[in-house]
Design a protein around this motif. Structure first.
Motif, PDB file in Angstrom:
ATOM      1  N   SER A 155       1.677  -6.614  -2.818  1.00 53.88           N
ATOM      2  CA  SER A 155       2.019  -5.270  -3.302  1.00 53.88           C
ATOM      3  C   SER A 155       2.244  -4.367  -2.108  1.00 53.88           C
ATOM      4  O   SER A 155       1.496  -4.417  -1.132  1.00 53.88           O
ATOM      5  CB  SER A 155       0.888  -4.678  -4.151  1.00 53.88           C
ATOM      6  N   LEU A 156       3.276  -3.540  -2.207  1.00 48.99           N
ATOM      7  CA  LEU A 156       3.482  -2.492  -1.217  1.00 48.99           C
ATOM      8  C   LEU A 156       2.738  -1.261  -1.698  1.00 48.99           C
ATOM      9  O   LEU A 156       2.741  -0.944  -2.890  1.00 48.99           O
ATOM     10  CB  LEU A 156       4.968  -2.184  -1.041  1.00 48.99           C
ATOM     11  N   LEU A 157       2.094  -0.581  -0.765  1.00 53.85           N
ATOM     12  CA  LEU A 157       1.310   0.613  -1.074  1.00 53.85           C
ATOM     13  C   LEU A 157       2.051   1.840  -0.556  1.00 53.85           C
ATOM     14  O   LEU A 157       2.416   1.905   0.623  1.00 53.85           O
ATOM     15  CB  LEU A 157      -0.070   0.516  -0.415  1.00 53.85           C
ATOM     16  N   TYR A 158       2.283   2.783  -1.463  1.00 54.02           N
ATOM     17  CA  TYR A 158       2.921   4.061  -1.138  1.00 54.02           C
ATOM     18  C   TYR A 158       1.948   5.181  -1.482  1.00 54.02           C
ATOM     19  O   TYR A 158       1.138   5.045  -2.393  1.00 54.02           O
ATOM     20  CB  TYR A 158       4.197   4.258  -1.964  1.00 54.02           C
ATOM     21  N   SER A 159       2.066   6.309  -0.763  1.00 49.78           N
ATOM     22  CA  SER A 159       1.227   7.455  -1.107  1.00 49.78           C
ATOM     23  C   SER A 159       1.904   8.753  -0.697  1.00 49.78           C
ATOM     24  O   SER A 159       2.862   8.760   0.080  1.00 49.78           O
ATOM     25  CB  SER A 159      -0.143   7.360  -0.422  1.00 49.78           C
ATOM     26  N   ILE A 160       1.352   9.833  -1.238  1.00 53.06           N
ATOM     27  CA  ILE A 160       1.763  11.177  -0.851  1.00 53.06           C
ATOM     28  C   ILE A 160       0.520  12.056  -0.914  1.00 53.06           C
ATOM     29  O   ILE A 160      -0.322  11.900  -1.809  1.00 53.06           O
ATOM     30  CB  ILE A 160       2.902  11.713  -1.753  1.00 53.06           C
TER      31      ILE A 160
END
Length: 183
Positions: A168-173
């Motif tokens: 899984s690729l992890l993205y955040s803001i």
């Protein structure tokens, strides 16, 4: 009951019991769940999903918020968007969305992700919101990037699918990043 969330073309309203019928229209399709550990759903599984959402909505403190995606023009339900509070102390949440493939590539997922981020930061007072996706799911990667999320990295073999382990690729803001982009 949460007020509806609205963008130019969609309304997000809380899932209702009869929504299982529209959920089943996409959750029963192989291509919709190809990157998920569930599905394709039977009618019973789609009903159970909706019933679990309704149970989770009554929990205190509430941590799961699932919305039906409704196209304003046609009033059709075309998917679901979800935000979960993963850590109350550190004010962290996670978003997810799923759209009926008849509507892929039309920007609906992007509008939904923007509404979920707005709700998370303004109403839930979160500090950080993240999302994960399968590296092969190019459409979802593009959505996360369009809404201003940054790729943090790859979690290796974190999810077991029918055909084996999935990265899984992890993205955040962060709240301040969202504010500078959307306020």
């Amino acid at each position: 009951m949460i007020n509806n969330l609205e963008s130019k073309r969609v309304i997000l309203r809380e899932i209702e019991e009869n929504d299982w019928i529209d959920v089943h229209k996409y959750a029963s399709l192989e291509k919709v769940c190809q990157y998920q550990p569930w599905g394709p759903n039977s009618e019973q599984e789609s009903k159970e999903f909706v019933l679990q959402v309704l149970v989770d909505a009554k929990k205190e403190p509430r941590s799961r918020f699932v919305f039906a995606i409704i196209i304003k023009e046609s009033e059709k339900m075309i998917g679901a968007g979800e935000i979960n509070i993963r850590d109350y102390t550190n004010r962290t949440g996670e978003i997810g969305y799923i759209v009926n493939p008849q509507y892929w590539g039309e920007g609906f997922a992007t509008e939904v992700a923007e509404l979920l981020l707005s709700y998370g930061f303004t109403e839930l007072k979160l500090h950080r919101i993240f999302a994960t996706c399968d590296p092969r799911n190019i459409g979802s990667l593009k959505v996360l990037e369009k809404v201003g999320m940054s790729e943090e990295g790859r979690m290796r073999e974190v999810l077991l699918l029918k055909d084996g382990w999935r990265d899984s690729l992890l993205y955040s803001i962060l709240e301040r990043e969202w504010e500078s982009e959307y306020q």
